[in-house]
Design an enzyme around this catalytic site. Structure first.
Site, PDB file in Angstrom:
ATOM      1  N   ALA A   1      19.837   8.357  62.843  1.00  0.00           N
ATOM      2  CA  ALA A   1      18.598   8.474  63.613  1.00  0.00           C
ATOM      3  C   ALA A   1      17.614   7.377  63.229  1.00  0.00           C
ATOM      4  O   ALA A   1      17.578   6.917  62.085  1.00  0.00           O
ATOM      5  CB  ALA A   1      17.965   9.838  63.376  1.00  0.00           C
TER       6      ALA A   1
ATOM      7  N   GLY B   1      23.678  10.361  61.526  1.00  0.00           N
ATOM      8  CA  GLY B   1      24.086  10.428  62.919  1.00  0.00           C
ATOM      9  C   GLY B   1      25.123   9.390  63.289  1.00  0.00           C
ATOM     10  O   GLY B   1      25.898   9.584  64.235  1.00  0.00           O
TER      11      GLY B   1
ATOM     12  N   GLU C   1      28.288  10.927  62.375  1.00  0.00           N
ATOM     13  CA  GLU C   1      28.530  12.007  63.335  1.00  0.00           C
ATOM     14  C   GLU C   1      29.096  11.473  64.646  1.00  0.00           C
ATOM     15  O   GLU C   1      29.922  12.133  65.286  1.00  0.00           O
ATOM     16  CB  GLU C   1      27.247  12.794  63.574  1.00  0.00           C
ATOM     17  CG  GLU C   1      26.854  13.640  62.364  1.00  0.00           C
ATOM     18  CD  GLU C   1      25.525  14.325  62.536  1.00  0.00           C
ATOM     19  OE1 GLU C   1      25.487  15.564  62.493  1.00  0.00           O
ATOM     20  OE2 GLU C   1      24.500  13.623  62.713  1.00  0.00           O
TER      21      GLU C   1
END
Length: 264
Positions: A70, A115, A118
């Site tokens: 992020a 992220g 991810e």
């Protein structure tokens, strides 16, 4: 299908069967801002809607980082209301990768953190350069992995290994990540894209209907009981058994020639 837009690009091979989704925000190491999340969601939607695509490679435009997660600089200026508004946009981006209907391979060079990791976990296979670093450090900044990491990593490596990595916020060098099952293959630094494309072309040589239905069966059947999973498998088998691809595959085998998949 080629898109030269900013933040996220789509590049395809000559036949359009292998498509690369390229994260292209190098000045921020591909940190996922609201704008980048929107671009990624749009790109995955376009790719998912293209019946010609058989395999996807997700990669970065540069080798320093796959994606560092992020955009914390953007979030530092957020109010609580801003964060609430951004959440569905971010979820749509990660869901877009996870829900690609064809096999997806992450080609990871450099950092894949938070992220970013991810996004890689949302793919079916992860190929990492030997100098890559992966991890889910979210608890070190006061949140938890929110792009699927708590669920996808646990399913990939098991509860105790995932718990150790999430709770400690530890970063893993590629060789250790491979040993723990956090990535699927480690290759010399700078060659992850080449290896991912090699795998993608090998995958794309197979039946388009078969590939989509095999992924569907595996994904839908992964978290149900065995009896239910076998029913899912049977439904997906039926979708292939009476397809043009099945007829062509059998004919090509009998005639000892490469198949010419109709893709229906």
């Amino acid at each position: 299908m080629t898109d030269t837009g900013t933040l996220v690009r789509i590049e395809a091979d000559g036949e359009g069967h292998v498509v690369e989704i390229v994260l292209d925000r190098p000045e921020a190491l591909n940190a996922v801002s609201t704008a980048m999340a929107t671009a990624l969601a749009d790109a995955t939607a376009r790719v998912a809607a293209d019946p010609n695509v058989r395999c996807v490679v997700l990669r970065s435009s540069q080798e320093r980082a796959f994606c560092v997660g992020a955009d914390l600089k953007e979030r530092n200026a957020f109010s609580d209301a801003d964060l609430v508004r951004q959440r569905p946009v971010a979820r749509e981006a990660y869901r877009g990768v996870l829900n690609l209907p064809v096999p997806a391979i992450a080609a990871v060079e450099g950092y894949a953190l938070g992220g970013g990791y991810e996004l890689a976990l949302s793919c079916d296979l992860i190929v990492a350069g030997e100098s890559a670093t992966v991890g889910l450090p979210e608890v070190s900044v006061g949140v938890i992995p929110g792009g699927g990491g708590t669920q996808l990593l646990t399913r990939r490596v098991g509860w105790s290994r995932a718990a150790s990595l999430v709770f400690t916020a530890r970063r893993l060098p590629a060789p250790e990540a491979l040993a723990l099952g956090c990535v699927d293959e480690v290759v010399p630094a700078g060659t992850a894209r080449d290896r991912a494309l090699e795998l993608a072309r090998q995958i794309a040589a197979n039946s388009p209907v078969g590939l989509r239905q095999a992924k569907r069966a595996m994904r839908l059947g992964a978290d149900v009981d065995l009896a239910t999973g076998l029913e899912v498998e049977d439904a997906c088998w039926r979708a292939t058994a009476f397809s043009g691809d099945r007829a062509e595959g059998v004919a090509a085998f009998a005639e000892r020639r490469p198949p010419r998949w109709p893709g229906r």
